[in-house]
Design a protein around this motif. Structure first.
Motif, PDB file in Angstrom:
ATOM      1  N   TYR A 208       0.524  -0.967  -0.127  1.00  0.00           N
ATOM      2  CA  TYR A 208       0.096  -0.221   0.086  1.00  0.00           C
ATOM      3  C   TYR A 208       1.110   1.249  -0.255  1.00  0.00           C
ATOM      4  O   TYR A 208       1.952   1.308   0.909  1.00  0.00           O
ATOM      5  CB  TYR A 208      -1.047  -0.277   1.705  1.00  0.00           C
ATOM      6  N   GLY A 209       0.303   2.312  -1.158  1.00  0.00           N
ATOM      7  CA  GLY A 209       1.357   3.224  -0.745  1.00  0.00           C
ATOM      8  C   GLY A 209       0.120   4.979  -1.236  1.00  0.00           C
ATOM      9  O   GLY A 209      -0.023   4.257  -1.786  1.00  0.00           O
ATOM     10  N   VAL A 210       1.041   6.534  -1.022  1.00  0.00           N
ATOM     11  CA  VAL A 210       0.721   7.168  -1.699  1.00  0.00           C
ATOM     12  C   VAL A 210       1.180   7.305  -3.287  1.00  0.00           C
ATOM     13  O   VAL A 210       3.080   8.068  -2.294  1.00  0.00           O
ATOM     14  CB  VAL A 210       0.586   8.060  -0.421  1.00  0.00           C
ATOM     15  N   THR A 211       0.679   7.702  -3.912  1.00  0.00           N
ATOM     16  CA  THR A 211       1.647   8.907  -4.986  1.00  0.00           C
ATOM     17  C   THR A 211       0.758  10.281  -5.212  1.00  0.00           C
ATOM     18  O   THR A 211      -0.337   9.666  -4.720  1.00  0.00           O
ATOM     19  CB  THR A 211       1.316   7.729  -6.895  1.00  0.00           C
ATOM     20  N   TYR A 212       1.707  10.684  -5.819  1.00  0.00           N
ATOM     21  CA  TYR A 212       1.027  12.155  -6.172  1.00  0.00           C
ATOM     22  C   TYR A 212       0.491  12.237  -8.093  1.00  0.00           C
ATOM     23  O   TYR A 212       2.090  12.025  -8.074  1.00  0.00           O
ATOM     24  CB  TYR A 212       1.652  13.458  -5.173  1.00  0.00           C
ATOM     25  N   ASN A 213      -0.232  12.987  -8.074  1.00  0.00           N
ATOM     26  CA  ASN A 213      -0.179  13.655  -9.667  1.00  0.00           C
ATOM     27  C   ASN A 213       0.189  15.048  -9.610  1.00  0.00           C
ATOM     28  O   ASN A 213       0.691  15.491  -9.197  1.00  0.00           O
ATOM     29  CB  ASN A 213      -1.822  13.377  -9.562  1.00  0.00           C
ATOM     30  N   ASP A 214       0.516  15.125 -11.153  1.00  0.00           N
ATOM     31  CA  ASP A 214       1.018  16.402 -11.305  1.00  0.00           C
ATOM     32  C   ASP A 214      -0.027  18.223 -10.131  1.00  0.00           C
ATOM     33  O   ASP A 214       0.613  19.102  -9.924  1.00  0.00           O
ATOM     34  CB  ASP A 214       0.858  16.632 -12.701  1.00  0.00           C
ATOM     35  N   LYS A 215      -0.874  17.513  -9.998  1.00  0.00           N
ATOM     36  CA  LYS A 215      -1.716  18.518  -8.947  1.00  0.00           C
ATOM     37  C   LYS A 215      -1.376  18.405  -8.042  1.00  0.00           C
ATOM     38  O   LYS A 215      -1.281  19.385  -6.537  1.00  0.00           O
ATOM     39  CB  LYS A 215      -3.000  18.699  -9.539  1.00  0.00           C
ATOM     40  N   GLY A 216      -0.038  17.320  -7.174  1.00  0.00           N
ATOM     41  CA  GLY A 216       0.031  17.265  -6.297  1.00  0.00           C
ATOM     42  C   GLY A 216      -1.552  16.489  -5.168  1.00  0.00           C
ATOM     43  O   GLY A 216      -1.291  16.868  -4.398  1.00  0.00           O
ATOM     44  N   LEU A 217      -2.259  15.912  -5.894  1.00  0.00           N
ATOM     45  CA  LEU A 217      -2.908  15.245  -5.206  1.00  0.00           C
ATOM     46  C   LEU A 217      -2.736  13.589  -5.236  1.00  0.00           C
ATOM     47  O   LEU A 217      -2.143  13.388  -5.903  1.00  0.00           O
ATOM     48  CB  LEU A 217      -4.595  15.754  -5.677  1.00  0.00           C
ATOM     49  N   ALA A 218      -2.846  13.175  -3.936  1.00  0.00           N
ATOM     50  CA  ALA A 218      -2.643  11.875  -3.286  1.00  0.00           C
ATOM     51  C   ALA A 218      -3.475  10.947  -3.944  1.00  0.00           C
ATOM     52  O   ALA A 218      -4.811  11.244  -4.495  1.00  0.00           O
ATOM     53  CB  ALA A 218      -2.763  11.727  -1.802  1.00  0.00           C
ATOM     54  N   ASN A 219      -2.951  10.101  -4.051  1.00  0.00           N
ATOM     55  CA  ASN A 219      -3.551   8.966  -4.791  1.00  0.00           C
ATOM     56  C   ASN A 219      -3.186   7.947  -4.148  1.00  0.00           C
ATOM     57  O   ASN A 219      -2.295   7.356  -3.792  1.00  0.00           O
ATOM     58  CB  ASN A 219      -3.118   8.778  -6.373  1.00  0.00           C
ATOM     59  N   ASN A 220      -4.074   6.315  -2.928  1.00  0.00           N
ATOM     60  CA  ASN A 220      -4.111   5.821  -2.316  1.00  0.00           C
ATOM     61  C   ASN A 220      -3.996   5.075  -3.676  1.00  0.00           C
ATOM     62  O   ASN A 220      -4.304   4.333  -4.719  1.00  0.00           O
ATOM     63  CB  ASN A 220      -5.108   5.407  -1.809  1.00  0.00           C
ATOM     64  N   VAL A 221      -3.078   3.784  -3.188  1.00  0.00           N
ATOM     65  CA  VAL A 221      -2.300   2.612  -4.611  1.00  0.00           C
ATOM     66  C   VAL A 221      -2.327   1.065  -3.543  1.00  0.00           C
ATOM     67  O   VAL A 221      -1.097   1.523  -2.514  1.00  0.00           O
ATOM     68  CB  VAL A 221      -1.323   2.586  -5.260  1.00  0.00           C
ATOM     69  N   PHE A 222      -2.945   0.268  -3.629  1.00  0.00           N
ATOM     70  CA  PHE A 222      -2.999  -1.199  -3.423  1.00  0.00           C
ATOM     71  C   PHE A 222      -2.276  -1.726  -4.301  1.00  0.00           C
ATOM     72  O   PHE A 222      -3.063  -1.926  -5.273  1.00  0.00           O
ATOM     73  CB  PHE A 222      -4.008  -1.524  -2.739  1.00  0.00           C
ATOM     74  N   GLY A 223      -1.194  -2.487  -4.424  1.00  0.00           N
ATOM     75  CA  GLY A 223      -0.663  -3.655  -5.308  1.00  0.00           C
ATOM     76  C   GLY A 223      -0.300  -4.381  -4.850  1.00  0.00           C
ATOM     77  O   GLY A 223      -0.407  -5.190  -4.303  1.00  0.00           O
ATOM     78  N   ARG A 224       0.209  -5.671  -5.681  1.00  0.00           N
ATOM     79  CA  ARG A 224       0.534  -6.572  -5.287  1.00  0.00           C
ATOM     80  C   ARG A 224       2.189  -6.742  -6.506  1.00  0.00           C
ATOM     81  O   ARG A 224       1.912  -6.364  -7.775  1.00  0.00           O
ATOM     82  CB  ARG A 224      -0.180  -8.248  -6.075  1.00  0.00           C
TER      83      ARG A 224
END
Lengths: 654, 358
Positions: free
Chosen positions: B269-285
């Motif tokens: 589980y991680g947090v990424t940011y788009n170009d506008k600086g908005l956070a996005n929760n990422v869940f992956g394998r």
């Protein structure tokens, strides 16, 4: 500028034409009002458009107050957030608007804190106190600084000063107080009124306490398991110094000068953590200030006043490592007051403030320049008064170059509808802004710093009554209010659990009722009774986010019901006083989970004193017991308050 | 006229006053003693300074919370880690500076270990278990060893400053030194402790700045996350080959918050940011064998989380558990099935920080 005042005035006259039509002859002369202000002998708390409460030095002593915060607890509508013990942080919040919305002023000049925005009342001493006054909303006095109007209300700490009648007199006041848990407080004030025109005084107030008081802590959610513990790392050493000088000129002008400081070294016990008593946190605080007030009547209709102040604060907080902060503030203001006739007056106040802060852990040293301008107008007669004020605030910060521009209006009135009764109806509306502190803007957040000021709106509607019935004096006030705080500045989590940010999200709705009753009477020649009671009802509801579990719930640490009682009896031989502080149930968590419920508490105090007079010398001996039922309670979760405490005091006065 | 309006505004005050006197007392539900069968224990960190850490027990069979707090509020302040080992539950409570030992079969208290250096609390952090011993990092720069039979500290050894993460692998303990109390001058090393001699073996392994979670894959590889300095140095995830001690950045996996390794799969589980600086929760394998991202989202429709504070995978059902917190209200726990579809949600304590599946 005068032209502007006039225009404003015409507007106001139009608004109040209906009231002014009922003018009565028994008006209070402004001159008299001024005298009351300066001499501050007895302030009317019923003839005001916004609630005003006051305690003079004698009353403060009689309630058994050791510190300013103890005295502040006696006011209606006030919450003192007390972290316990002599050295624990003590802040005051008016009507649940938050400590940062409550101004603390010394002789009318507000004190500021660039780090937290809230002032620790522990910084001040009662050593040379004249009186403490609490204004909720706004004072009807329009001859005051713009800054005093910039907050939702203010607590003013005024020093004792000589009146003109005391010319030629000298004063020597010395006292020694000792109490449980290593409390020792010697205090000395010397002063002289050299003539009608010049007087000065010096005072020193030292306090030390070991603060190792015992407390009983409940372990877990039910009461079955408790532990007897002792507060550790809680010692305090504190010295307040203050010098005052007052002069009067031939033209009627006066000049007051005050300088003082604080040296305080405190150990900080921190929260009473289960299974762990250890704390090594401590704080060294230093404060130096110098302020001067110049008053000059220009003609019989115009008064001028100017204030200047320099204030320096340093704090060295140590917990594993040292965090040092320094704050400096320069302040100046000029106020003009014009009386147009015996009913109308108007004023204009302009303040300029420059402040900065730096610290060993801070990457930048931000500074703020503020300009505040207030226009006020007042109509007053024997049966009604209206006060209107408009405040403009500008603040600009460097190095980010953020700036704030806000207008804050105030409107308040009282009317006395019946000729035969001293019953008055009063109401006010006030809108104020609390600017983000330099710390909010520069250090507590990652990323964007586009914070808006917090917005507080207050509506108040009240009734006041005061009457002398033969030997019985009775004063009653009741005020109902609706407050809203929006854009609250809150530390808010981000998606990343390691990063927090500062945002304007909080919304609070406050519905409350403050009541106060005061009475004085005699039973026989030698028994003089006095009583003071307050009751505060508050629903303080979180309206931030409808999805949240805290939405619609009472704000943490805010009791719905709170009350205080003070009873005093003076006899020829001795004096007895009883004080009660009651707080109803409250919660430590925003969602009001039953686990976080904090039980109601009542703290009872009693003191007995006897005064001996020998020629010009008065010797007073007091014995007191604070919290004599040994109530175990907390105002802030995990910060136990002191249980039963004994104190003895001996005071001489020449 | 205006006066009337104002009076109208105050009517609610009178109403509330009237009703408040009839306000009933909310009573804390007396919960019967729970016997655990199969479910999840949720460690609630609580809010610092108010002694409200706790452990919530959620039962699989009934799909309900059977015990809001198995410790009834006695756990302490700022719980940090919990592990199950040899039929016992070990819980480290940092600010209270204790490690609790509970029975897994009936949640009874078996021991409370004070982690102090004389009067000074050492403040235990994360836990690891290996060959009948349980280890904990302590903020004062040590690793303590607990004997699982006597439930007492039987040895202590020094590591770097403010160690946090710990993992046991092939006769060694790997400990992440953060120097976090001296921020922003974070450390970037792992201390290696030889379990047999229980002392640090130098040199330290250099990793990313401010190491956080450390986990062993069972195949002589460690995976660690590091947080950076919250300013110009960003966080990430790294793989350490224990045989060669080589450290490799896994740059295509945004696992900067938390992760779990099950068999050869790393769930993150991680947090990424788009170009506008908005956070996005990422869940992956992430497939550890082939070193490849596994295509597809772990959670098909990610709810609007405030802050994801705990992340776990039930090793039996492969259900995904996510705790959402706002730091002041009770956490919401979301359960997603192995295909990423939301199954249910329930409430645990404040700041749910760790899931342990029993």
């Amino acid at each position: 500028m005068l032209l502007k005042i006039r225009t404003l005035f015409v507007l106001l006259i139009l608004c109040c034409s209906t009231i002014s039509a009922q003018n009565e002859a028994d008006t209070l002369k402004t001159q008299e009002l001024k005298l009351v202000e300066v001499r501050a002998d007895r302030i009317s708390t019923v003839r005001t458009s916004a609630p005003l409460q006051t305690l003079d030095a004698e009353m403060i002593a009689r309630t058994g107050a050791l510190q300013v915060s103890d005295a502040a607890r006696m006011f209606a509508g006030v919450q003192v957030k007390d972290y316990g013990g002599v050295g624990g942080l003590k802040t005051v919040s008016l009507r649940s608007l938050g400590a940062a919305h409550t101004g603390i002023a010394v002789d009318g000049i507000p004190v500021s804190d660039y780090q937290s925005g809230q002032i620790d009342l522990g910084r001040f001493s009662l050593g040379n106190i004249g009186r403490i006054t609490l204004n909720i909303g706004e004072s009807d006095d329009i001859f005051q600084t713009a800054r005093a109007q910039s907050l939702a209300g203010s607590l003013n700490i005024a020093s004792r000063r000589f009146s003109t009648e005391e010319a030629g007199k000298s004063l020597l006041q010395a006292s020694l107080l000792a109490g449980s848990f290593g409390l020792l407080q010697p205090s000395l004030t010397v002063g002289k009124a050299f003539s009608r025109d010049f007087s000065s005084s010096l005072s020193a107030d030292y306090m030390q306490s070991k603060g190792d008081y015992p407390f009983i802590q409940t372990i877990g959610y039910d009461d079955s398991q408790t532990q007897e513990r002792k507060r550790q790392n809680s010692a305090v050493k504190k010295l307040n110094l203050e010098g005052n000088a007052s002069g009067r000129f031939h033209g009627g002008g006066t000049l007051d000068f005050k300088a003082g400081g604080l040296i305080s070294d405190r150990q900080l016990p921190g929260p009473a953590i289960y299974y762990n008593d250890y704390s090594e946190a401590r704080s060294k605080d230093r404060n130096f200030f110098a302020q001067t007030a110049y008053n000059q009547p220009i003609d019989n209709k115009t008064d001028f006043k100017a204030n200047a102040k320099f204030d320096y604060v340093s704090s060295d907080y140590f917990n594993i490592r040292s965090y040092r902060f320094f704050q400096r503030e320069w302040y100046g203001d000029a106020v003009f007051l014009r009386r147009f006739n015996r009913h109308f007056s108007a004023s204009c106040a302009n303040d300029l403030i420059f402040g900065n802060m730096n610290g060993n852990t801070l990457a930048v040293s931000p500074a703020r320049t503020s300009f505040l301008s207030a226009f006020s107008a007042k109509y007053e007669s024997g049966i009604a008064a209206v006060t209107a004020k408009l405040l403009y605030t500008y603040a600009g910060d460097e190095p980010l170059s953020t700036s704030f521009n806000k207008f804050s209006p105030y409107l308040g009135f009282w009317i006395k509808p019946l000729k035969t009764s001293n019953l008055r109806l009063r109401a006010f509306y006030k809108n104020t802004y609390r600017l983000p502190t330099l710390y909010d803007l520069y250090f507590s957040t990652v990323g964007k710093r586009n914070l808006k000021p917090e917005n507080a709106r207050q509506f108040n509607l009240g009734l006041t009554f005061s009457e002398q019935f033969g030997g019985l004096f009775l004063s009653l006030t009741a005020d109902a209010y609706r407050n809203r705080v929006a854009d609250k500045i809150i530390a808010w989590p981000t998606s990343d659990m390691n990063i927090w940010t500062m945002v304007n999200v909080g919304k609070t709705e406050i519905t409350g009722l403050d009541m106060k009753a005061e009475t004085r009477f005699h039973t026989g020649e030698n028994l003089h009774w006095q009583a003071l009671g307050t009751y505060t009802f508050q629903r303080v509801i979180d309206r931030t986010n409808p999805e949240s579990a805290s939405y619609g719930k009472q704000l943490p640490y805010t009791p719905v019901h709170a009350a205080t009682v003070w009873l005093g009896l003076e006899t020829r031989w001795f004096e007895v006083n009883y004080t009660l502080i009651y707080s109803g149930r409250r919660y430590s968590e925003a969602s009001n989970r039953p686990q976080s419920r904090m039980k109601p508490f009542a703290e009872h105090g009693i003191n007995v004193s006897r005064t001996f007079s020998l020629k010009d010398c008065k010797l007073a001996i007091t014995a007191e017991c604070v919290n004599f039922t040994d109530a175990q309670y907390e105002v802030v979760k995990s910060y136990p308050m002191q249980g039963r405490t004994f104190r003895g005091k001996i005071a001489v006065k020449f | 006229m205006k006066k009337n309006l104002i009076i109208f505004k105050f009517l609610p005050v009178i109403g509330i006053l009237f009703f408040s006197s009839c306000e009933k007392d909310d009573i804390i539900d007396e919960q019967p003693k729970v016997t655990p069968t199969s479910g999840v224990l949720i460690l609630n960190q609580g809010s610092q300074g108010v002694n409200n850490s706790g452990i919530t027990y959620y039962d699989y069979a009934s799909g309900t919370v059977l015990d809001e707090d198995i410790m009834d509020g006695r756990l302490g302040d700022t719980a940090q880690d919990m592990l199950v080992y040899g039929g016992k539950i070990y819980v480290s409570v940092t600010k209270s500076s204790v490690i609790w030992v509970l029975s897994l079969s009936n949640f009874d208290e078996l021991g409370k270990i004070y982690v102090n250096d004389g009067a000074v609390p050492r403040e235990p952090n994360f836990l690891a278990a290996y060959e009948n011993k349980v280890y904990a990092t302590t903020i004062d720069g040590h690793v303590i060893r607990i004997d699982t039979a006597s439930l007492a500290i039987d040895a202590i050894t020094a590591v770097g400053a403010d160690p946090l993460g710990i993992a046991a692998a092939e006769g060694k303990l790997y400990v992440g030194n953060t120097n976090g109390l001296n921020f922003p001058n974070f450390d970037n090393t792992l201390s290696v402790i030889d379990i047999a001699t229980f002392s640090e073996v130098l040199p330290r392994i250099e990793v990313g700045l401010n190491p956080n979670r450390i986990k062993y894959d069972g195949n002589e590889n460690l995976y660690i996350t590091y947080l950076g300095n919250y300013a110009d140095v960003a966080g990430g995830i790294q793989k350490i080959d224990l045989k060669t001690r080589t450290v490799v950045n896994i740059s295509n996996v945004p696992a900067n918050q938390d992760f779990t390794i099950l068999n050869d799969t790393l769930y993150y589980y991680g947090v990424t940011y788009n170009d506008k600086g908005l956070a996005n929760n990422v869940f992956g394998r992430y497939d550890l064998k082939n070193g490849r991202q596994i295509a597809g989202n772990l959670i098909s429709e990610v709810p609007q989380f405030t802050t994801v504070y705990a992340f776990g995978i039930d090793d039996y059902s492969r259900d995904i558990y996510v705790a959402d917190t706002d730091y002041s209200n009770p956490s919401t726990i979301y359960i997603f099935d192995r295909n990423g579809k939301k199954k249910s949600e329930f409430t645990a304590g404040i700041n749910a920080y760790k899931f342990v599946f029993i």
